[in-house]
Design a protein around this motif. Structure first.
Motif, short mmCIF file in Angstrom:
data_model
loop_
_atom_site.label_atom_id
_atom_site.label_comp_id
_atom_site.label_asym_id
_atom_site.label_seq_id
_atom_site.Cartn_x
_atom_site.Cartn_y
_atom_site.Cartn_z
N ILE A 84 0.85 -1.21 0.00
CA ILE A 84 0.00 0.00 0.00
C ILE A 84 0.88 1.25 0.00
O ILE A 84 0.58 2.24 -0.67
N ARG A 85 1.96 1.20 0.74
CA ARG A 85 2.83 2.38 0.84
C ARG A 85 3.66 2.60 -0.41
O ARG A 85 3.80 3.73 -0.88
N SER A 86 4.20 1.52 -0.99
CA SER A 86 5.21 1.70 -2.03
C SER A 86 4.66 1.61 -3.45
O SER A 86 5.26 2.16 -4.37
N PRO A 88 0.84 1.60 -4.58
CA PRO A 88 -0.62 1.46 -4.45
C PRO A 88 -1.33 1.33 -5.79
O PRO A 88 -2.38 0.70 -5.87
N LEU A 91 -2.08 -2.39 -6.91
CA LEU A 91 -2.86 -3.36 -6.12
C LEU A 91 -3.98 -3.86 -7.00
O LEU A 91 -4.56 -3.10 -7.77
N VAL A 113 -5.54 -0.21 6.27
CA VAL A 113 -5.56 0.83 5.23
C VAL A 113 -5.68 2.21 5.89
O VAL A 113 -4.97 3.16 5.52
N THR B 46 -5.51 8.68 -2.28
CA THR B 46 -5.42 7.81 -3.46
C THR B 46 -5.14 6.37 -3.04
O THR B 46 -5.59 5.42 -3.69
N ARG B 47 -4.41 6.22 -1.96
CA ARG B 47 -4.13 4.86 -1.45
C ARG B 47 -5.39 4.22 -0.86
O ARG B 47 -5.55 3.01 -0.94
N VAL B 48 -6.24 5.03 -0.25
CA VAL B 48 -7.52 4.49 0.23
C VAL B 48 -8.31 3.94 -0.95
O VAL B 48 -8.83 2.82 -0.92
N ASP B 50 -7.20 3.09 -4.00
CA ASP B 50 -6.53 1.96 -4.66
C ASP B 50 -6.58 0.69 -3.82
O ASP B 50 -6.61 -0.41 -4.37
N ALA B 51 -6.57 0.82 -2.52
CA ALA B 51 -6.53 -0.35 -1.65
C ALA B 51 -7.91 -0.93 -1.38
O ALA B 51 -8.02 -2.05 -0.86
N LYS B 81 -6.01 -3.05 -14.56
CA LYS B 81 -4.84 -3.34 -13.72
C LYS B 81 -4.70 -4.84 -13.49
O LYS B 81 -3.59 -5.39 -13.53
#
Lengths: 230, 87
Positions: A84-86, A88, A91, A113, B46-48, B50-51, B81
């Motif tokens: 998630i950090r490196s 994202p 995923l 998350v 954006t990570r929320v 995407d995850a 993706k």
């Protein structure tokens, strides 16, 4: 948390302090100590050689190895956090389903998350302001509460989300856009993240010195770099 | 603003230090700070998205088909993706 000379609002400063303290306390599925370890793992991902090699690979799922990480979390949680950090933007649902089929519940995943993305905001701002990262929060005693939203609904995402009306607001998005519902399976995860996020941005009448259009430009640019579809 | 944003998201801190000083001379220090405030926020949110694989809001999905294709945003869709990265 931030030196006085920085041109940051008091709302943002207070929100970040509050969120940092919240990370150090038990959530709904992890202890305060485990949540603090998540912040350490997220930081470790930025210099992790396995993450670097995955980032360079055509598929991040084609490279195996061990993460460079000093947290005491189980390897499968470290892997989730580092990805998630490196990386994202790469995923996938297949990866998510594998993770939650065996290693984690969807509720645990959502809490991870939330903690990781909250720490990303706070750490990114510190680094962007050229100040040292804050010390990780002091973990407090306490057991996870185990509370989650049993009325969460499926809208086609990977996890159930907050149920919300589809009414459209003046800015053209729903009154409760999907992104605000995304972690709704665990309401405390929503609270943590948006307490942190809210002083940074709003969909209309943004309370910053830059215009709404400038803020949208920056937001769109970050989304493009991170290959974010939403 | 693009340079500031790119440096912040890519973690190019030395570059960002230089850009921040240059940009402050024209935009002013407050605007530079606020641009970075927004960049930091979107580096998290954006990570929320995407995850969690959160889908586009329905009205956005309906009204942006052409724009997403023209801007090549559609390649970021979760389906595409998966097709690209799953092994």
């Amino acid at each position: 948390m931030y030196p006085d000379h920085l041109l940051l609002s008091s709302k943002l400063r207070q929100a970040h302090v509050a969120s940092w303290q919240t990370i150090g306390r038990a959530g709904d599925f992890f202890t305060g100590s485990e949540r603090v370890e998540m912040v350490k793992a997220a930081r470790a991902a930025t210099t992790c050689d396995l993450c670097r090699r995955r980032k360079e690979a055509l598929s991040p799922y084609s490279v195996n190895g061990r993460h460079e990480d000093s947290s005491n979390l189980p390897e499968h949680i470290v892997d989730v956090i580092h990805r998630i950090r490196s990386d994202p933007g790469r995923l996938t649902k297949t990866w998510f389903e594998a993770v939650t089929a065996t290693d984690l519940t969807a509720q645990q995943y959502v809490e991870i998350v939330s903690v990781v993305t909250t720490s990303v905001i706070i750490d990114t701002l510190h680094q962007a302001m050229d100040i040292a990262l804050p010390e990780v929060p002091e973990p407090a005693n306490g057991k996870p509460r185990g509370q989650f939203n049993q009325n969460a609904v499926d809208v086609g995402g990977w996890v159930p989300v907050t149920d919300a009306p589809a009414d459209i607001a003046g800015h053209g998005l729903p009154v409760v856009p999907n992104i605000a519902r995304a972690m709704g399976l665990v309401p405390s995860a929503v609270d943590l993240f948006f307490t942190t996020f809210r002083p940074h941005y709003s969909l209309s009448d943004i309370d910053l010195s830059i215009s709404q259009a400038q803020a949208e430009f920056v937001a769109a640019r970050v989304s493009a770099i991170n290959e974010c579809y939403y | 603003m693009r340079g500031l944003t790119d440096a912040a998201v890519h973690g190019a801190w030395a570059t960002l230090r230089t850009l921040r000083e240059q940009a402050a001379a024209t935009l002013g220090a407050q605007r530079v700070t606020d641009a970075l405030v927004v960049a930091a926020a979107f580096n998290g949110i954006t990570r929320v998205a995407d995850a969690t694989g959160i889908p586009l809001d329905p009205n956005v999905a309906e009204t942006t088909v052409e724009m997403r294709n023209q801007a090549d945003i559609q390649r970021f869709s979760y389906t595409e993706k998966s097709a690209r990265y799953d092994i």
